[in-house]
Design an enzyme around this catalytic site. Structure first.
Site, short mmCIF file in Angstrom:
data_model
loop_
_atom_site.label_atom_id
_atom_site.label_comp_id
_atom_site.label_asym_id
_atom_site.label_seq_id
_atom_site.Cartn_x
_atom_site.Cartn_y
_atom_site.Cartn_z
N THR A 73 4.54 -2.23 6.39
CA THR A 73 4.79 -0.84 6.51
C THR A 73 5.68 -0.60 7.63
O THR A 73 5.49 0.09 8.62
CB THR A 73 3.45 0.06 6.84
OG1 THR A 73 2.33 -0.61 5.84
CG2 THR A 73 3.88 1.61 6.62
N GLU B 194 -0.36 -10.09 5.69
CA GLU B 194 0.60 -8.88 5.77
C GLU B 194 -0.22 -7.93 6.66
O GLU B 194 -1.10 -7.16 6.03
CB GLU B 194 1.18 -8.32 4.79
CG GLU B 194 2.02 -7.00 5.15
CD GLU B 194 2.58 -6.25 3.88
OE1 GLU B 194 2.40 -5.08 3.76
OE2 GLU B 194 2.65 -6.93 2.67
N LYS C 55 10.15 -6.21 -2.91
CA LYS C 55 8.82 -5.79 -3.34
C LYS C 55 8.91 -4.43 -4.29
O LYS C 55 9.54 -3.20 -3.84
CB LYS C 55 8.59 -5.36 -1.83
CG LYS C 55 6.76 -4.28 -1.92
CD LYS C 55 6.56 -4.04 -0.35
CE LYS C 55 5.51 -3.08 -0.63
NZ LYS C 55 4.74 -2.51 0.83
#
Length: 215
Positions: A74, A44, A134
């Site tokens: 993000t 990621e 998440k």
């Protein structure tokens, strides 16, 4: 197999997503490479990295599809998600839930993993089609929160980020997480240029997840 389902399966199979934060694109590339060499193929690239989209494109060109599952992290809005997808991101991760990002990811059949802290947020994200929730920041709750969430929501697909370490990764998995997101606990070797340490740590995380799954 449908590409989206294949991506999700590959992420859950490895069980560890390396959250890559770095000062520049070169460092991000080295961290990602070290993780891949240690068996963590799910990378990621956070959009706090300067030129994150270019890092994603570079990694896609350097590794085969079998070696790498690259996503963007993000991601705060649909505009950033679109940039990441065009660069080659195979999944989108956010620190919070954003409806427009969920819609865009659904439109292009790209897995979306929004960060949620409460049951209300989780339900809202699931209703919008989020593929994996998440649990963020995981450090606020610890592994026991997973059982608490799955009490009223047994159908929830969960992946914690933050607060995951070699000491507790087995607890997160045994409590019902399909994978874990790991940042500094995995990539800290980059601070001293010790990328071999990152590879060694990646190997340990993969082994811990396998043991927790009884493999």
């Amino acid at each position: 197999m449908i590409p989206k389902i294949k991506t999700l399966k590959r992420i859950t199979d490895v069980g560890v997503v390396a959250v890559v934060r770095a000062e520049n694109a070169e460092e991000a590339g080295k961290i990602a490479t070290a993780c891949i060499e240690g068996g963590v193929s799910a990378i990621e690239i956070t959009f706090t990295v300067p030129g994150a989209d270019k890092v994603i494109t570079s990694l896609k060109g350097s590794f085969t599809n079998d070696q790498l599952i690259v996503g963007a992290g993000t991601v705060l809005d649909s505009e950033t998600a679109r940039i990441a997808i065009l660069a080659g991101a195979e999944y989108i991760v956010s620190p919070s839930f954003d409806l427009e990002t969920a819609k865009l990811c659904n439109r292009y059949q790209i897995p979306y993993m929004p960060g949620c802290m409460t049951i209300t947020e989780i339900v809202r994200a699931m209703e919008a089609g989020a593929d994996i929730i998440k649990v963020f920041p995981g450090s606020v709750y610890g592994p026991d929160v997973i059982k608490a969430i799955k009490g009223p929501l047994p159908q929830t697909v969960l992946m914690p980020t933050g607060g995951v370490s070699l000491d507790n990764v087995d607890k997160w998995i045994k409590n019902g997480c399909v994978a874990v997101g790991v940042g500094g606990e995995l990539t800290s070797g980059a601070k001293t240029g010790n990328y071999e340490l990152i590879t060694e740590t990646a190997i340990k995380f993969v082994e811990k997840v396998k043991l927790a799954r009884g493999l």
